[in-house]
Design a protein around this motif. Sequence first.
Motif, mmCIF file in Angstrom:
data_model
loop_
_atom_site.group_PDB
_atom_site.id
_atom_site.type_symbol
_atom_site.label_atom_id
_atom_site.label_comp_id
_atom_site.label_asym_id
_atom_site.label_seq_id
_atom_site.Cartn_x
_atom_site.Cartn_y
_atom_site.Cartn_z
ATOM 1 N N GLN A 279 0.824 -1.208 0.000
ATOM 2 C CA GLN A 279 0.000 0.000 0.000
ATOM 3 C C GLN A 279 0.860 1.261 0.000
ATOM 4 O O GLN A 279 0.591 2.204 -0.746
ATOM 5 C CB GLN A 279 -0.945 -0.007 1.201
ATOM 6 C CG GLN A 279 -1.964 1.107 1.156
ATOM 7 C CD GLN A 279 -3.001 0.975 2.241
ATOM 8 O OE1 GLN A 279 -2.680 0.585 3.365
ATOM 9 N NE2 GLN A 279 -4.235 1.293 1.919
ATOM 10 N N ARG B 209 2.394 1.605 -3.524
ATOM 11 C CA ARG B 209 1.400 2.077 -4.491
ATOM 12 C C ARG B 209 1.109 3.558 -4.298
ATOM 13 O O ARG B 209 0.997 4.321 -5.269
ATOM 14 C CB ARG B 209 0.106 1.260 -4.379
ATOM 15 C CG ARG B 209 0.207 -0.113 -5.042
ATOM 16 C CD ARG B 209 -1.142 -0.810 -5.103
ATOM 17 N NE ARG B 209 -1.698 -1.080 -3.788
ATOM 18 C CZ ARG B 209 -1.355 -2.119 -3.014
ATOM 19 N NH1 ARG B 209 -0.441 -2.979 -3.442
ATOM 20 N NH2 ARG B 209 -1.912 -2.292 -1.833
ATOM 21 N N ARG B 210 1.022 3.995 -3.054
ATOM 22 C CA ARG B 210 0.737 5.401 -2.772
ATOM 23 C C ARG B 210 1.866 6.315 -3.236
ATOM 24 O O ARG B 210 1.620 7.371 -3.815
ATOM 25 C CB ARG B 210 0.484 5.607 -1.280
ATOM 26 C CG ARG B 210 -0.868 5.097 -0.842
ATOM 27 C CD ARG B 210 -1.090 5.316 0.634
ATOM 28 N NE ARG B 210 -2.408 4.823 1.018
ATOM 29 C CZ ARG B 210 -2.840 4.727 2.267
ATOM 30 N NH1 ARG B 210 -2.051 5.091 3.273
ATOM 31 N NH2 ARG B 210 -4.042 4.275 2.519
ATOM 32 N N GLY C 10 1.942 6.449 -7.005
ATOM 33 C CA GLY C 10 0.816 7.257 -7.468
ATOM 34 C C GLY C 10 1.056 8.741 -7.247
ATOM 35 O O GLY C 10 0.762 9.567 -8.118
ATOM 36 N N SER D 117 5.631 4.644 -12.832
ATOM 37 C CA SER D 117 5.357 3.213 -12.772
ATOM 38 C C SER D 117 6.492 2.511 -12.024
ATOM 39 O O SER D 117 7.607 3.039 -11.931
ATOM 40 C CB SER D 117 5.240 2.628 -14.178
ATOM 41 O OG SER D 117 6.504 2.614 -14.797
#
Length: 166
Positions: free
Chosen positions: A44, A47-48, A51, A56
């Motif tokens: 998590q 991914r955060r 983002g 990527s």
Amino acid sequence: MALLLGVDTGGTYTDAVLIRDETTVVASAKALTTRADLALGVGQAVRRVLGAADVSAGQVAMASLSTTLATNALVEGQGGRVALIYVGFKERDLETHGLAGALNGDPYLILGGGHDHAGAERAPLDEAALISFLTEQREQVSGFAVASQFATRNPAHEQRVAALVT
């Protein structure tokens, strides 16, 4: 312009940071540490931060994971008992390098074997002593740690110990 990803799993939060060229912080992010499955919190946080930076995973040149959570557990004496299998070293090395105190009474085995600085085998691995130790300790500990002398030059003994532990 290399992107580096750093992740630290702490007691409460897992932090992630993206750094460009070892100097510029591109983005940072947090997620709750998920003690039952650390991969969830790490995933998590990663991914955060990806983002937030709009990049990527394929653009990341290097990733580094640190575990403050594990370090704290060791310092606080938490966690299960772990047996050390110390291949090719001498008993005095436990004291010289502070390992005797760090073991805090957990079992250890000084095992014959090891390699020299060039990677040549100094002595054969004492598999009989290892098997006896594993049989004796398998119900007493939650895991085994293995360190073999000059394993960075030749990991054969560490790999064989790991296979026998498994």
